[in-house]
Scaffold this active site. Sequence first.
Site, PDB file in Angstrom:
ATOM      1  N   SER A 108      32.352  32.039  44.405  1.00 42.95           N
ATOM      2  CA  SER A 108      32.838  33.040  43.459  1.00 42.95           C
ATOM      3  C   SER A 108      31.942  34.280  43.514  1.00 42.95           C
ATOM      4  O   SER A 108      30.721  34.172  43.463  1.00 42.95           O
ATOM      5  CB  SER A 108      32.823  32.420  42.073  1.00 42.95           C
ATOM      6  OG  SER A 108      33.214  33.379  41.147  1.00 42.95           O
ATOM      7  N   GLY A 109      32.566  35.415  43.625  1.00 43.04           N
ATOM      8  CA  GLY A 109      31.789  36.659  43.638  1.00 43.04           C
ATOM      9  C   GLY A 109      31.309  37.051  45.029  1.00 43.04           C
ATOM     10  O   GLY A 109      30.586  38.019  45.185  1.00 43.04           O
ATOM     11  N   THR A 113      38.345  38.183  47.224  1.00 43.31           N
ATOM     12  CA  THR A 113      39.512  38.939  46.774  1.00 43.31           C
ATOM     13  C   THR A 113      39.475  40.345  47.363  1.00 43.31           C
ATOM     14  O   THR A 113      40.491  40.868  47.825  1.00 43.31           O
ATOM     15  CB  THR A 113      39.528  38.980  45.238  1.00 43.31           C
ATOM     16  OG1 THR A 113      39.417  37.633  44.774  1.00 43.31           O
ATOM     17  CG2 THR A 113      40.812  39.579  44.729  1.00 43.31           C
ATOM     18  N   ASN A 158      30.839  36.749  38.612  1.00 44.25           N
ATOM     19  CA  ASN A 158      31.708  37.830  39.089  1.00 44.25           C
ATOM     20  C   ASN A 158      32.460  38.399  37.893  1.00 44.25           C
ATOM     21  O   ASN A 158      33.067  37.662  37.118  1.00 44.25           O
ATOM     22  CB  ASN A 158      32.691  37.244  40.120  1.00 44.25           C
ATOM     23  CG  ASN A 158      33.568  38.310  40.756  1.00 44.25           C
ATOM     24  OD1 ASN A 158      33.558  39.468  40.320  1.00 44.25           O
ATOM     25  ND2 ASN A 158      34.315  37.916  41.760  1.00 44.25           N
ATOM     26  N   SER A 161      36.406  37.660  38.509  1.00 41.50           N
ATOM     27  CA  SER A 161      36.523  36.424  39.284  1.00 41.50           C
ATOM     28  C   SER A 161      37.954  35.881  39.217  1.00 41.50           C
ATOM     29  O   SER A 161      38.540  35.783  38.139  1.00 41.50           O
ATOM     30  CB  SER A 161      35.540  35.407  38.723  1.00 41.50           C
ATOM     31  OG  SER A 161      35.656  34.226  39.440  1.00 41.50           O
ATOM     32  N   SER A 162      38.482  35.560  40.388  1.00 40.26           N
ATOM     33  CA  SER A 162      39.827  34.976  40.391  1.00 40.26           C
ATOM     34  C   SER A 162      39.692  33.531  39.942  1.00 40.26           C
ATOM     35  O   SER A 162      38.917  32.772  40.519  1.00 40.26           O
ATOM     36  CB  SER A 162      40.423  34.997  41.799  1.00 40.26           C
ATOM     37  OG  SER A 162      39.995  36.127  42.489  1.00 40.26           O
ATOM     38  N   GLY A 388      35.739  28.942  47.137  1.00 41.44           N
ATOM     39  CA  GLY A 388      34.968  28.284  48.190  1.00 41.44           C
ATOM     40  C   GLY A 388      34.328  27.013  47.672  1.00 41.44           C
ATOM     41  O   GLY A 388      34.529  26.612  46.527  1.00 41.44           O
ATOM     42  N   GLU A 390      32.021  24.548  46.088  1.00 38.92           N
ATOM     43  CA  GLU A 390      31.206  24.763  44.885  1.00 38.92           C
ATOM     44  C   GLU A 390      30.264  23.596  44.705  1.00 38.92           C
ATOM     45  O   GLU A 390      30.678  22.445  44.690  1.00 38.92           O
ATOM     46  CB  GLU A 390      32.102  24.922  43.653  1.00 38.92           C
ATOM     47  CG  GLU A 390      32.749  26.298  43.619  1.00 38.92           C
ATOM     48  CD  GLU A 390      33.564  26.546  42.364  1.00 38.92           C
ATOM     49  OE1 GLU A 390      33.673  25.643  41.516  1.00 38.92           O
ATOM     50  OE2 GLU A 390      34.094  27.672  42.251  1.00 38.92           O
TER      51      GLU A 390
HETATM   52  N1  LIG Z   1      33.405  44.813  50.634  1.00 41.18           N
HETATM   53  C1  LIG Z   1      32.936  45.102  49.434  1.00 41.18           C
HETATM   54  N2  LIG Z   1      32.456  46.309  49.179  1.00 41.18           N
HETATM   55  C2  LIG Z   1      31.974  46.607  47.976  1.00 41.18           C
HETATM   56  N3  LIG Z   1      31.918  45.754  46.938  1.00 41.18           N
HETATM   57  C3  LIG Z   1      32.387  44.516  47.132  1.00 41.18           C
HETATM   58  C4  LIG Z   1      32.923  44.142  48.384  1.00 41.18           C
HETATM   59  N4  LIG Z   1      33.296  42.875  48.266  1.00 41.18           N
HETATM   60  C5  LIG Z   1      33.018  42.479  47.000  1.00 41.18           C
HETATM   61  N5  LIG Z   1      32.486  43.463  46.308  1.00 41.18           N
HETATM   62  C6  LIG Z   1      32.017  43.458  44.920  1.00 41.18           C
HETATM   63  O1  LIG Z   1      31.845  42.128  44.507  1.00 41.18           O
HETATM   64  C7  LIG Z   1      32.683  41.834  43.401  1.00 41.18           C
HETATM   65  C8  LIG Z   1      33.246  40.445  43.535  1.00 41.18           C
HETATM   66  O2  LIG Z   1      34.165  40.425  44.591  1.00 41.18           O
HETATM   67  P1  LIG Z   1      35.468  39.481  44.568  1.00 41.18           P
HETATM   68  O3  LIG Z   1      36.217  39.776  45.799  1.00 41.18           O
HETATM   69  O4  LIG Z   1      36.152  39.556  43.292  1.00 41.18           O
HETATM   70  O5  LIG Z   1      34.779  38.087  44.711  1.00 41.18           O
HETATM   71  P2  LIG Z   1      35.527  36.670  44.816  1.00 41.18           P
HETATM   72  O6  LIG Z   1      36.970  36.951  44.891  1.00 41.18           O
HETATM   73  O7  LIG Z   1      34.960  36.096  46.056  1.00 41.18           O
HETATM   74  O8  LIG Z   1      35.112  35.961  43.625  1.00 41.18           O
HETATM   75  C9  LIG Z   1      33.773  42.866  43.405  1.00 41.18           C
HETATM   76  O9  LIG Z   1      34.224  43.120  42.114  1.00 41.18           O
HETATM   77  C10 LIG Z   1      33.045  44.041  43.996  1.00 41.18           C
HETATM   78  O10 LIG Z   1      32.336  44.715  42.956  1.00 41.18           O
HETATM   79 MG   LIG Z   2      38.404  36.389  43.782  1.00 48.50          MG
END
Ligand SMILES: Nc1ncnc2c1ncn2[C@@H]1O[C@H](COP(=O)(O)OP(=O)(O)O)[C@@H](O)[C@H]1O
Ligand SMILES: [Mg+2]
Length: 1080
Positions: A108-109, A113, A158, A161-162, A388, A390
């Site tokens: 997560s984070g 996404t 996050n 977070s999804s 992923g 955990e």
């Molecule tokens: N490629 C990227 N460039 C800039 N910031 C990113 C990038 N990927 C993730 N982030 C930052 O990290 C945070 C968490 O990403 P997210 O995709 O929501 O994580 P996940 O879906 O894996 O939990 C986003 O809100 C963003 O602020």
């Molecule tokens: Mg996500």
Amino acid sequence: MEVKTKSLLDNMIGVGDMVLLEPLSEDSFIENLRKRFDHNEIYTYIGSVVISMNPYKSMLIYSPEKVEEYRNRNFYELSPHIYALADEAYRSLRDQDKDQCILITGESGAGKTEASKLVMSYVAAVCGKGQEVNKVKEQLLQSNPVLEAFGNAKTVRNDNSSRFGKYMDIEFDFKGDPLGGVISNYLLEKSRVVKQPRGERNFHIFYQLLSGASDDTLKKLKLDRDFSKYNYLSLDSAVVNGLDDATSFRTVRNAMQIVGFMEDEVQSVLELVAAVLKLGNIEFKPESRCNGTDESRVKDKNDLKEMCELLGIEQSVLERAFSYRTVEAKLEKVSTTLNVAQAYYARDALAKNLYSRLFSWIVTRINESIKAQAKTRHKVMGVLDIYGFEIFDDNSFEQFIINYCNEKLQQIFIELTLREEQEEYIREDIEWTNIEYFNNAIICDLIENHQNGILAMLDEECLRPGTVTDETFLDKLNTVCAQHQHFESRLSKNSKFLTDHSLPHSCFRIQHYAGKVLYRVEGFVDKNNDLLYRDLSQAMYKANHSLIKHLFPEGNPAKVNLKRPPTAGFQFKASVGTLMRNLQTKNPNYIRCIKPNDKKAPHIFTESLVCHQVRYLGLMENVRVRRAGYAFRQAYEPCLERYKMLCKRTWPHWRGPAREGVEMLMADLQVPAEEFSYGRSKIFIRNPRTLFFLEERRRQCLQDLATLIQKIYRGWKCRTHFLLLKKSQIVVAAWYRRYAQEKKYQKIKRATTVVQSYTRGWQARKLLRELKHQKRCKEAVTTIAAYWHGTQVRREYRKFFRANAGKKIYNFTIQRIMQKYFLGLKSTLPSMSPIDKNWPVRPYIFLDGVHTELRRIFHLWRCKKYRSRFTEDKKAVYEEKLEASELFKDKKALYPSSVSQPFKGDYLEISKNPKYQKLNSSVDEKVLLADVVNKINRANGKGATRILLLTKKNVVLADQKTGQVKASVALPDLTSVSVSTQNDGFFALRLKEGSASAVKGDFLLSSEHLIETITKLHHIGSAASDGEQLNVDIADEFLVQFKQDKVCVKFIQGAPKNGNGASCKRKNNRLLEVSVPASA
Ligand SMILES: Nc1ncnc2c1ncn2[C@@H]1O[C@H](COP(=O)(O)OP(=O)(O)O)[C@@H](O)[C@H]1O
Ligand SMILES: [Mg+2]
């Protein structure tokens, strides 16, 4: 074909592809990640897998220019990027007709996404364009904000977070234009609806609704803006930095509209969200019943009422559902009361179900909108954004499920990767060597096996009649799975006589491919059951609200199904199975997201955290699988293009087939044969070392080449510069020379002009001299010639001319002239009168002298002639006249009148007159003059007539009548005669003193012929030989001696008077005045 030499090997920080890591170890792996992360290289490959590090800051690598850069490029051509993967996937989908899936994993984070959105946006950017296509793209992209609002929440890890797994199939037509999509969602974390861990929030939509909806909407939904009024909303992080709920709400509503939600559908959705919030506020109180048990009652019915109004549920029905539970068995219905705890459980279960069903409905609704219209065969690109692996301190059912899912994904990864590898080997005709790697199929089997898999055990336990607890479930596991090498529990350990204190009694441990995870069994059964009391679902079904009714179909009394609904585990296993089957048909592309730190901060790389993720993501495993055969492969063309400078025979151009070139190259470099194999189109390099050897050689060679290029460039530059300078210099020189020459020319011209002028002057003068000389010569010649001719002619003609002909002619001419002159003169001579002044005009100048002379001569001649005509007497007369003139001319006024009178002398004719006979005889000599004069009386001045006789010797005065001589004066006794200047006839005879005649004194006389008398007197005196000259005094005053007295005779001008002239008067004894009348 254009062969590009660019490679991800260029300008690499660390290694861009972990497959090339040498030596390969976890430390070097992490070190490489750190190095790249520090240099803002967030992407690294493992073969075709992309490792993505979350930068936690916005990067400049997602610009449209970047999209263009990665578009249609080879995967390994540019530095690692998620776009390279997206491009590769999209192109093989479009061009090779291979369905693709993009598997994004990570904790997560970690950025899953974001990664999925990047992939989607890249594909949207590069795929076809057009109104319809754009609409589809827009709908696909806009589904994200809707799903995120309902399915994402702020967690400690996050902020966005999804809380669900998502798999989205994007469908394309044969051209690669998007047609639509299908979204599948997995396992929403519905427990979050009723309870959130510390520092976390409920799903975004609750906050967004309360902050962003208009007052009017809120009123309709019977909501209050204040978060604190709702039990289900945790307050400690209601407001999140960087999240603007109000704006997001508008975005979500807008997105819903774009995706295709109707206005009433949106309204229904919001009503349900409101209902969940209201539900959370319903509280229960115990009410003792007569049988001693506690029965729960709704504490404050206001919230319940409002909720029922919102959903159109009869309040009493719901109220009852919170107090009683009907258990149906066979045809029997038994109603039991619920205690307070059970009531809360029921409430929360309802809330969770309500929300999760709403979420599923939303996904379905979105799918309805975005599903491809055409029924044609289409290509699919699946994007899987799922949680992923955990590993927490406390892992429960959710983690178990999630890790199971990841285990499956790893399985599919291994399968697909190996399959791909094997296929490539076959394709390339490379001998297949057995690859050693860890296959996690055994772990999957442990979990999902139908007979004795953990999930099957759990279901069995749940369905088993009798008391079922988490412990009984663990016991079951212990009996069934104890022997499994990846399963551990206290009991199974004990059976092996091993004591592991890290393994508590209520837990079991699974050794996943990514590491060991300890699961606490507590809650497994309950969560798996996921029970909602039938009374509640029936109550929901009764609602006068289409959406609610639709969400609880099992509440329909007509379709009472006594069968238990499938368990959560079962459902999940089934959907994972479907997913896996789905994925297996597709070409996988992996994105593995790593979170560099726990602080959501940029630039921080927490090694332990990364290490942990690297382990559970099985990245090392990944590399090993990839490296099992050949670590590196490359098509012959780019390979030759890249390394051809290492061999003289391939540099700079290889004419033959690329493969032969590469073979030549390898032979030349003496790379050991076991290090590589030649495929059909690719060379396979077994060891990264070999590749790096090539790279190193290339780098050295490039330096030399660079030097060479630099040398040539510098030479070229210098030469160009020099040529330019030279050209410029020529121009400058030309101009200068021109200028100098111009100056010089002008100077020379001036000088020339001067010299020329001098020369010309000199020449002209010379010429002039010559011409003059010539002229003179000519003249001289002419003269000489003339003379000579003259001489010649004269000599020749001498015989014809007398020598002095000229002179003669001249003389003749002169003579003629003179003749003519003289003849003319003769005819024009003036009269012979000497006093004639006339004389003819001179005819020629040259006769001037002659003419004058002739005139003189003529005059003299005339005079002579004139004189010659005179007698002696006449001559004497004229002599006398002349003498008279000499004496008196211009002296005495009387003179002019005397000129014309002839001097007679003897006026008295004395000799003839007998009267004067006696007198005549008295004078011996010849009488020269005889005249009557007046003798002035000395006393009174009266005149007395006398006869005056003059002889050569005497002057005799005689009486007129008698003729008696009165006085005779010898001439020598006369000294002078005095006369006046005037017109009178007076004259005084002055006598010499002492002489005999002087006794009576001087005589004063007056004569008619004074001039004649005096002249004769004078003449006689001068003629006498011894005689003295008689002086003639002419003055108007003179003294006269009268006896002794001297008397002054004075002549005065008197008045004119007729008759005889002057009168004489004695004034006194001294003065005798004579008055002379003025001549008229
Ligand atoms: N490629 C990227 N460039 C800039 N910031 C990113 C990038 N990927 C993730 N982030 C930052 O990290 C945070 C968490 O990403 P997210 O995709 O929501 O994580 P996940 O879906 O894996 O939990 C986003 O809100 C963003 O602020
Ligand atoms: Mg996500």
